[in-house]
Motif scaffolding. Structure first.
Motif, mmCIF file in Angstrom:
data_model
loop_
_atom_site.group_PDB
_atom_site.id
_atom_site.type_symbol
_atom_site.label_atom_id
_atom_site.label_comp_id
_atom_site.label_asym_id
_atom_site.label_seq_id
_atom_site.Cartn_x
_atom_site.Cartn_y
_atom_site.Cartn_z
ATOM 1 N N LEU A 269 0.832 -1.503 0.107
ATOM 2 C CA LEU A 269 0.049 -0.043 -0.226
ATOM 3 C C LEU A 269 0.589 1.566 -0.183
ATOM 4 N N SER A 270 2.168 0.938 0.930
ATOM 5 C CA SER A 270 2.248 2.481 1.137
ATOM 6 C C SER A 270 3.700 2.201 -0.230
ATOM 7 N N LEU A 271 3.346 1.762 -1.232
ATOM 8 C CA LEU A 271 4.330 1.394 -2.381
ATOM 9 C C LEU A 271 3.487 2.205 -3.767
ATOM 10 N N GLY A 272 1.963 2.266 -2.585
ATOM 11 C CA GLY A 272 0.435 2.844 -4.044
ATOM 12 C C GLY A 272 0.183 2.241 -5.023
ATOM 13 N N LEU A 273 0.215 1.001 -4.191
ATOM 14 C CA LEU A 273 -0.722 0.151 -5.014
ATOM 15 C C LEU A 273 -1.977 0.326 -4.208
#
Lengths: 265, 126
Positions: free
Chosen positions: A162-166
């Motif tokens: 999630l933190s990588l933008g997914l």
């Protein structure tokens, strides 16, 4: 249908109580502490089956198709509770299970009825529906259980994605896929070995009732295929619905059970 | 998309990626700041260009209070953008020297609770 030579008489049932006594004697002889449980189980089986037999008789003779579908709906509700409780820490687990089972059963049975593979009569809808519900329930329970474990144990992985933008769907997809893969193993394996290891209920029942083996297996083939569909749909949908309830606003993975606090200070 | 003369030029677009990916760490505000003389690359254009080559989502990182606010603001206005907020270690001594570190961290904490914020960054580790 009436009495046929293949069905045990009530006298025969009484005689089979001897077998229960045999089981009880083992428990008594070896002091297994199971005597009471065995006796209760035997009585329960008798009472439950007597009740269900009487109910089926009423539905078949008076209730018609509507009552049969009502019966099916009750089975779906019970199945939803049983499967949902396998993942008690999952938010809205029972809802997810019940909705998934209902849709899986609706689609599977719908196809069978629409193509007139099976007859739309209470005598068919209830037992065949029961098999579908039970297959869907087992797959849903396994799926939700696995999703719950992933959401608890793989929290860091999911949050990292999630933190990588997914998106939430992308971030949980590997866990979701693994849950469905695992949940489908029993359905797939039992389909693989049918006839080799197991002689399943529908076919055995038909053979016992005097149906020719090549006719009985046709029914069983349909049953195996419908169980694959029920399990796949129920598993996939359970995972989807569970996934939805796992994320709060802002794509936050809700805490499941005793999630460790992962912040390092 | 051509920048004003004297500030270099944007590279040509690469061929699109085979699968859509998210850019996990992006400084759109720096891209904008490069071109102060003319119409720079707006967030809209940047996001559209990125999407055209397969980068469908972007994590915009704020390194200081102002940057973090900008990241949150931008993410709230663009569905393809989410935000990471933090104080870069280069910033913290400066803020500490003028006694504003605690206040800045409070702002970051408040921003971190926003729905569009997916990460604490940049922390100097990411």
């Amino acid at each position: 249908m009436g009495e046929t030579a293949n069905i045990p008489s009530w006298l025969g049932v009484a005689a089979s109580v001897l077998l229960v006594l045999l089981a009880l004697s083992v428990s008594v002889r070896y002091r297994l502490g199971l005597t009471r449980e065995l006796a209760v189980a035997a009585v329960r089986a008798f009472v439950q089956l007597l009740a269900v037999g009487a109910l089926l008789l009423i539905v078949f003779e008076r209730g018609g198709l509507l009552a049969a579908f009502g019966w099916l709906a009750i089975m779906v509700v019970i199945g939803g509770f049983v499967a949902g409780r396998r993942a008690a820490q999952l938010p809205r687990g029972v809802h997810s299970a019940m909705a998934a089972i209902a849709i899986a059963v609706g689609v599977t049975l719908g196809v069978l009825l629409a193509f007139r593979v099976v007859a739309a009569t209470p005598e068919v809808v209830i037992p065949v529906g029961g098999m579908v519900v039970s297959g869907a329930m087992a797959a849903s329970a396994l799926t939700l259980r696995r999703v719950q474990e992933s959401a608890r144990d793989q929290r860091e992985r999911v949050e990292a994605r999630l933190s990588l933008g997914l998106t939430t769907a992308e971030a949980f997809a590997p866990e979701e896929r693994e849950a469905v893969r695992t949940a489908l193993i029993p359905a797939i394996d039992s389909t693989k070995v049918v006839g080799l290891i197991s002689l399943p209920g529908a076919m055995t029942g038909l053979i016992l009732a005097g149906v020719a083996p090549l006719d009985a297996i046709r029914y069983q083939i349909v049953v195996m295929y419908m169980l694959l569909s029920a399990a796949s749909l129920a598993s996939f949908l359970s995972a989807k619905f569970a996934h939805r309830s796992l994320f709060a606003d802002g794509a936050r993975l809700v805490p499941i059970g005793a999630s460790p606090v992962t912040m390092v200070r | 998309m051509n920048p004003a003369p004297g500030v270099g030029s944007w590279p040509d677009l690469p061929s699109p990626l085979v699968a859509p990916v998210a850019d996990s760490h992006c400084h759109l505000d720096i891209e904008l700041a490069v071109d102060k003389n003319g119409p720079g690359l707006s967030v809209d254009d940047a996001v559209t260009l990125a999407a055209s080559v397969g980068v469908t989502r972007v994590v915009q990182i704020g390194c200081d209070v102002q940057g973090a606010r900008w990241a949150v603001d931008t993410a709230e206005r663009h569905s393809a953008v989410v935000a990471g907020v933090a104080l870069h270690p280069n910033e913290t001594p400066k803020l500490a020297a003028i006694g504003e570190l605690d206040a800045a961290l409070t702002v970051i904490e408040e921003l971190a609770a926003k729905e569009v914020v997916r990460a604490i960054g940049e922390t100097g580790l990411d």
